[in-house]
Structure formats: structure tokens, C-alpha cells
Design an enzyme around this catalytic site. Structure first.
Site, PDB file in Angstrom:
ATOM      1  N   GLU A   1      -2.004   8.097  -4.742  1.00  0.00           N
ATOM      2  CA  GLU A   1      -3.271   7.649  -4.948  1.00  0.00           C
ATOM      3  C   GLU A   1      -4.588   7.660  -4.507  1.00  0.00           C
ATOM      4  O   GLU A   1      -5.066   7.359  -2.985  1.00  0.00           O
ATOM      5  CB  GLU A   1      -3.084   6.114  -5.797  1.00  0.00           C
ATOM      6  CG  GLU A   1      -3.024   5.348  -4.362  1.00  0.00           C
ATOM      7  CD  GLU A   1      -2.538   3.228  -5.178  1.00  0.00           C
ATOM      8  OE1 GLU A   1      -3.447   3.109  -5.867  1.00  0.00           O
ATOM      9  OE2 GLU A   1      -1.456   3.274  -4.370  1.00  0.00           O
TER      10      GLU A   1
ATOM     11  N   HIS B   1      -1.096   0.485  -9.285  1.00  0.00           N
ATOM     12  CA  HIS B   1      -1.464   0.286  -8.996  1.00  0.00           C
ATOM     13  C   HIS B   1      -1.912  -1.369  -9.354  1.00  0.00           C
ATOM     14  O   HIS B   1      -2.893  -1.937  -9.732  1.00  0.00           O
ATOM     15  CB  HIS B   1      -2.709   0.456  -8.332  1.00  0.00           C
ATOM     16  CG  HIS B   1      -2.987  -0.442  -6.481  1.00  0.00           C
ATOM     17  ND1 HIS B   1      -3.467   0.185  -5.874  1.00  0.00           N
ATOM     18  CD2 HIS B   1      -3.216  -1.511  -6.122  1.00  0.00           C
ATOM     19  CE1 HIS B   1      -3.479  -0.191  -4.508  1.00  0.00           C
ATOM     20  NE2 HIS B   1      -3.343  -2.204  -4.795  1.00  0.00           N
TER      21      HIS B   1
ATOM     22  N   ARG C   1       0.625  -0.986  -0.427  1.00  0.00           N
ATOM     23  CA  ARG C   1       0.250   0.193   0.066  1.00  0.00           C
ATOM     24  C   ARG C   1       1.284   1.107   0.262  1.00  0.00           C
ATOM     25  O   ARG C   1       1.869   1.304   0.796  1.00  0.00           O
ATOM     26  CB  ARG C   1      -1.122   0.072   1.261  1.00  0.00           C
ATOM     27  CG  ARG C   1      -2.693  -0.686   1.010  1.00  0.00           C
ATOM     28  CD  ARG C   1      -3.078  -0.619   0.069  1.00  0.00           C
ATOM     29  NE  ARG C   1      -4.648  -1.218  -0.025  1.00  0.00           N
ATOM     30  CZ  ARG C   1      -4.044  -2.512  -0.819  1.00  0.00           C
ATOM     31  NH1 ARG C   1      -3.109  -3.056  -1.458  1.00  0.00           N
ATOM     32  NH2 ARG C   1      -5.724  -3.440  -0.916  1.00  0.00           N
TER      33      ARG C   1
END
Length: 325
Positions: free
Chosen positions: A262, A292, A233
Site C-alpha cells: 500500500e 487501512h 503495518r
């Protein structure tokens, strides 16, 4: 049971749920407010939800959805679901990391090779008519020491894919009892990993403990200059500190599939509004950035859906057998 799928998914998920006797509605256009309205209404009454990342299932939402019995997350990360409060309410929360662990492991290996061999930079140069062979001389993975932080589904899948590279693999996972790693991986403390590693790869969930885990102090605790991979993450890494470490040479290169800035609820990244530290990462020839997608393959889309459907069917069957709602 009545189940609402709130995002796009492989058709195998609703198919399996329906074959198991459940009613399934699919509404990928739903947002937080409209979903809250649906869950607060008397009808239709949904016993279970399938979510991804665009809708945050917080305490307020759960307070208005007391008839909810199960939440299924298409993917691994559960930071968009208040799992602790859900557990207090008797709501079972499920995820499906088994579905995309192969994809993440392979992508992380690809990021490592891209960093070591300057693949993205060399590709861009050739397209501009440049033929910079010496400037793009690479490194071999063989003989390097790779430190893996977090040895769950994703970290172990990455290690498995590196077996044939003849490198040394270290694993650190504070939540696992001794003996969790296979024989080709050495279980070590964080301090030992920071003393020995040439590369560090992050495979941890985003929690209060791991938020900004990788900051200036963390990076400067490494005995060597390192390469950093992050497929976990974005907010695990403090971008400003990473940019500073890249600039001074403590971090030799960084490959990031996830970024602090993001927006997981939307597609797209407005780079013009982002701070200078992120602009540095965008401009640096020593970074590789992907949007991602480490866990997004054709195969993982089906596997994520199948794994989650099978878990939900099993859980809801157990509840019926036990006489639950």
C-alpha cells in the site's frame, strides 16, 4: 506559536489550538517539496507541524526546519517521521494512539469473526444467488487461543474486546516489564505463544526490527496451523511468505487491514501492477482485506484530533514556561 496542519483533520484540533492562543494554518494540499519550501523560508515561520502519512519528515527536511519545535502525528505510527534525529535537534514528536485504540480493537475483533465465519465470502456468494450453507460452516472463538504480539494501546484494546468470548488470551511484548497485562491475559514468551496460539494478531509499530518480522521462519515456528490478523503495518508481514503459507495450509486464513504494497501517501491501490504473491491474496477465499481503516471511525476522527491537540498544548505551554522557543 505558529502551527501548520498539513492534512485533513477534525475541526476540534484547530479549534482547541486557537483557543489556547496559537495561530493555526491549515493546508491539506501541501506536499513534501512545498512544505520544505515553507519551512525553509524566513516567513511564515512555523514552530509546529501536524502531519499524517502523506509527507515524510526525514533528516533532510529537519535540517531545513531548525526552528521547528514540535511535530504532532494524527495517529499512532511514527515511521514517517525521523523521530531519533528530531530528538537530537530538540524537536518533540507526539502521536495520538489513545484516539483510535477502540476503533482498532473493534476492527480486529471484526476481522477475526469475518475469518472464522466466512462472512465476506458468504456475502459475495449470496449476492450471486448462491446459498452455500455447509461450505460456509464457521468456527467459534470460544475455546481458541489468541496470541497478541505487541500489547500497547491497540493490542490491549483488542484483548479487552475479546474478554466475553471465553477464549484464552496470550500476550507477547518484549519492551514491557513483567506485569503489563491485565489478569485475563497471560504474559508469555514468543516461543510459548508460537506453541499455543490458534490465532496471532499483530499490533507492533513498523521499525527496522519488525520489518518482515512475519516471514516463512516465523510462520513455521507455530506448532499449529494458524489464522493471522494484521492491523499494524503492512511491511511487518512478508507477503510472498504469507501467500506461500496460505497455499500450503500452514496459515488457514489471513485478515489484513494493512498491506506491504500500500502507498500511505495516496488513496487507491493499482492491483494490476502488484506482484503475483499479492494477486494470490486478492484471489484467495481465505483472506479478508480492508483498506487501512481499522482506526478510522467517526468517533476516532474526533478523538485523534482532540488527544493530539491536548498533548501539543501541554508541551508548548511547558516550553513557554521553561523559557524555550
Amino acid at each position: 506559536m505558529n502551527i501548520l496542519v498539513t492534512d485533513h483533520t477534525h475541526p476540534i484540533l484547530p479549534q482547541l489550538l486557537r483557543e489556547a492562543g496559537h495561530h493555526v494554518d491549515i493546508n491539506p494540499a501541501v506536499d513534501y517539496d512545498s512544505l520544505l519550501g515553507l519551512m525553509s523560508a524566513q516567513t511564515p515561520r512555523y514552530d509546529a507541524l501536524v502531519v499524517r502519512s502523506k509527507v515524510v519528515i526525514d533528516r533532510n527536511f529537519l535540517d531545513h526546519a531548525r526552528h521547528l519545535r514540535c511535530i504532532g502525528r494524527l495517529g499512532a505510527g511514527m515511521e514517517t517521521v525521523d523521530t531519533a534525529y528530531a530528538a537530537q535537534l530538540g524537536i518533540i514528536c507526539l502521536n495520538s494512539p489513545e484516539g483510535n485504540q477502540v476503533a482498532v480493537g473493534e476492527h480486529a475483533a471484526g476481522l477475526l469473526l469475518a475469518l472464522f465465519n466466512h462472512i465476506a465470502r458468504a456475502d459475495a456468494e449470496v449476492r450471486r444467488g448462491l446459498w452455500q450453507r455447509e461450505a460456509n460452516r464457521g468456527l467459534e472463538v470460544k475455546g481458541k487461543t489468541i496470541g497478541i504480539i505487541g500489547f500497547g494501546h491497540m493490542g490491549s484494546a483488542f484483548a479487552q474486546r475479546l474478554q466475553g468470548f471465553e477464549c484464552t488470551l496470550l500476550a507477547y511484548d518484549k519492551y514491557k516489564p513483567a506485569g503489563y497485562a491485565p489478569e485475563y491475559v497471560q504474559e508469555v514468551s514468543l516461543a510459548e505463544l508460537q506453541q499455543r496460539a490458534d490465532v496471532v494478531s499483530l499490533h507492533v509499530p513498523l521499525t527496522d526490527e519488525t520489518h518482515y518480522m512475519v516471514d516463512s521462519d516465523f510462520l513455521h515456528a507455530f506448532a499449529k496451523e494458524i489464522y493471522l490478523l494484521n492491523t499494524s503495518r503492512g511491511a511487518v508481514v512478508k507477503t510472498a511468505d504469507l501467500a506461500a503459507a496460505l497455499e500450503e495450509g500452514k496459515v488457514l486464513g489471513a485478515a489484513l487491514d494493512v498491506m506491504e504494497y500500500e502507498d500511505m501517501t495516496a488513496d487507491g491501490l493499482d492491483t494490476t501492477t502488484l506482484p503475483a504473491d499479492f494477486q494470490y491474496l486478492l484471489a484467495s477465499p481465505r483472506t479478508v482485506l480492508t483498506p487501512h481503516v481499522a482506526g478510522w471511525t467517526v468517533e476516532s476522527k474526533e478523538k485523534l484530533a482532540r488527544v493530539l491537540a491536548e498533548k501539543m498544548i501541554r508541551v508548548m505551554s511547558d516550553r513557554r514556561t521553561a523559557g524555550g522557543n
